[in-house]
Design an enzyme around this catalytic site. Structure first.
Site, short mmCIF file in Angstrom:
data_model
loop_
_atom_site.label_atom_id
_atom_site.label_comp_id
_atom_site.label_asym_id
_atom_site.label_seq_id
_atom_site.Cartn_x
_atom_site.Cartn_y
_atom_site.Cartn_z
N LYS A 1 -8.62 -1.15 5.80
CA LYS A 1 -8.83 -1.85 4.40
C LYS A 1 -7.86 -2.87 4.15
CE LYS A 1 -8.99 2.66 3.19
NZ LYS A 1 -9.27 3.80 3.17
N SER B 1 -7.41 3.98 9.34
CA SER B 1 -8.06 4.05 7.96
C SER B 1 -7.65 3.25 7.07
CB SER B 1 -8.47 5.43 7.53
OG SER B 1 -8.66 5.49 6.15
N ASP C 1 -14.94 2.95 7.76
CA ASP C 1 -14.12 3.67 7.20
C ASP C 1 -14.41 4.58 6.17
OD1 ASP C 1 -11.26 4.99 6.82
OD2 ASP C 1 -11.52 3.93 5.00
N HIS D 1 0.85 -1.20 -0.05
CA HIS D 1 0.05 -0.08 0.03
C HIS D 1 0.81 1.35 0.11
CE1 HIS D 1 -3.50 2.52 0.82
NE2 HIS D 1 -2.72 3.25 1.80
N ARG E 1 -14.66 13.07 7.73
CA ARG E 1 -13.14 13.63 8.21
C ARG E 1 -12.72 14.72 7.02
NH1 ARG E 1 -9.52 8.75 8.17
NH2 ARG E 1 -7.81 10.35 8.39
N1 URA Z 1 -5.45 7.20 2.77
C1 URA Z 1 -6.79 6.19 3.59
O1 URA Z 1 -6.95 5.27 3.06
N2 URA Z 1 -7.21 6.89 4.69
C2 URA Z 1 -6.84 8.24 5.25
O2 URA Z 1 -7.09 8.63 6.46
C3 URA Z 1 -5.60 8.72 4.55
C4 URA Z 1 -5.33 8.19 3.25
#
Ligand code: URA
Length: 433
Positions: free
Chosen positions: A187, A183, A161, A82, A168
């Protein structure tokens, strides 16, 4: 349990229990908690922070709020990567084939671009026929046959999320390390891989502007992954300069293919080998040094290129474009950006360069915008280069000539030219376990 009491407890700086965190996360996912209470809670977290335990509990609850992918049917170790988001970051298109060519399956979900950063799904969709939405069976079949599969994020992956991120975004609560870490990791954990490598970007084109912030985020994410039973590592990489030379969707696929043939830019190759080596070492393929060797071998032997091609075929994509990238439609219009004086490039504002590519049609301002796969830019001189007046710094590409003025101004504003040279920072700034 009442959301009011949970908000008050966090506002007053107390640690929440697992049950209270779950009440908040599941309530966000199922719509039982109104947006105003979610907003107040996020602001309380923004100011008071979360303990390690609270962050881990929030991550696991957000992951469990939707589908949890089980990759065990693939029958081998699985690895994922990621990136925290950057400009010109086409690493997945190179790293996933390298790792898969070394025998570790990569079955992953990637995102679309938003704002100044690009997304792997948009890049893959520039390959005619490539399907980024597959049924579960097709996803597993693609990963089993080619060693890798990259699809878009399932609609029901970490819905808590999804809801909290949207709030957010409009309540000035994005820039919180525990919220960003939970967050991202919710995932990654829901997506099922056993080994997770995080490419945490630092610099003008990244969320994290200093190395210290990037290390704090990396530490938080590694601890969350480890607590959730996933082998997790991080590479801290430089996003003060865009990665590689191309920014834009088909332009980045072309550059990824060049890199898989051994002709890519040095910074891109170095970062891809390092990310792949970290994934391989987590997957028990040997020491990091050994795994760097395996990654290089997969690249240099052409095995990684063949793996990407097999993946494209398994997704219904036309592999002629991978064999002959010149088949990609070129943009109708090109504009050269030239140096207006002699000097050294001493800084590049990567975010502005990402913005310039978006302005040309390569990215979206809102989720609903469509993108132009051929639009983007090619960087011909990067930080550290000596240039003479009239030298070409970059080429801009678009199918809509009206977009040139604003994009060219943005690109020029991103470049600092000075009389004295600067020392160029390396692409890899550190790695963490
Ligand atoms: N990418 C995400 O998936 N979440 C965040 O809070 C910031 C970047």
């Amino acid at each position: 349990m009442r959301m009011y009491d949970i908000i008050k407890k966090k506002r007053d700086g107390f640690e929440l229990t697992k049950a209270e965190i779950e009440f908040f996360a599941f309530g966000a996912a199922d719509g039982n908690i109104p947006d105003y209470q979610l907003s107040a809670m996020l602001m309380a977290i923004y100011f008071k922070g979360l303990t390690k335990q609270e962050t881990a509990d929030l991550t696991v609850a957000m992951a469990a709020s939707g589908d949890m992918v089980d990759l065990s049917a693939l029958g081998t170790v699985t690895a994922d990567k990621h990136s925290t988001g950057g400009v010109g970051d086409k690493t997945t298109l190179i790293v996933a084939p390298i790792v898969a060519a070394c025998g570790i399956k990569v079955a992953k979900m990637s995102g679309r671009g938003l704002g100044h950063t690009g997304g792997t799904v948009d890049k893959l969709e520039s390959i005619p026929g490539y399907k980024t939405t597959l049924s579960k069976d097709e996803f597993f079949a693609a990963a089993a046959s080619s060693g890798m599969s990259v699809i878009g994020q399932s609609g029901n992956l970490a819905p808590a999320d999804k809801k909290l991120y949207a709030i957010r975004d409009v309540t000035a609560t994005v820039e919180s390390i525990p919220l960003i870490a939970s967050s991202i990791m919710s995932k990654k954990i829901a997506a099922g891989a056993e080994c997770i490598v995080l490419d945490v970007k630092v610099g003008s084109g990244a969320f994290m502007k200093t190395k210290e912030q990037a290390e704090m985020l990396a530490r938080e994410m590694i601890d969350i992954g480890t607590a959730a039973g996933r082998k997790t590592a991080a590479v801290i990489s430089n996003m003060d300069i865009p990665l590689g030379k191309n920014v834009g969707n088909s332009l980045e696929v072309i550059e990824a293919v060049e890199t898989l043939h051994g002709n890519g830019p040095a910074d891109l190759k170095e970062l891809c080998v390092e990310l792949a080596a970290n994934m391989l070492t987590l997957a028990s393929k040997g020491s990091l040094d050994n795994c760097r060797g395996l990654a290089l071998q997969a690249l240099e032997s052409g095995a990684a290129f063949e793996t990407l091609k097999a993946c494209v075929a398994a997704h219904g994509g036309n592999t002629d474009y991978i064999d002959n990238p010149e088949l990609f439609d070129s943009a109708k219009y090109t504009l050269e950006i030239k140096a207006d004086c002699d000097g050294y490039i001493t800084a590049m504002d990567s975010e502005r360069i990402g913005n310039a590519a978006c302005m040309l049609g390569a990215g979206r301002k809102t989720k609903e915008d469509s993108i132009d796969p051929a639009a983007g830019l090619e960087i011909l001189a990067k930080t550290g280069s000596k240039v003479c007046k009239g030298d070409i710094l970059a080429k801009l590409y678009t199918n809509d000539e009206k977009l040139f003025d604003a994009a060219a101004n943005e690109y020029k504003a991103a470049i600092t030219l000075s009389d004295t040279p600067v020392e160029v920072m390396p692409i890899i700034l550190g790695s963490m376990r």
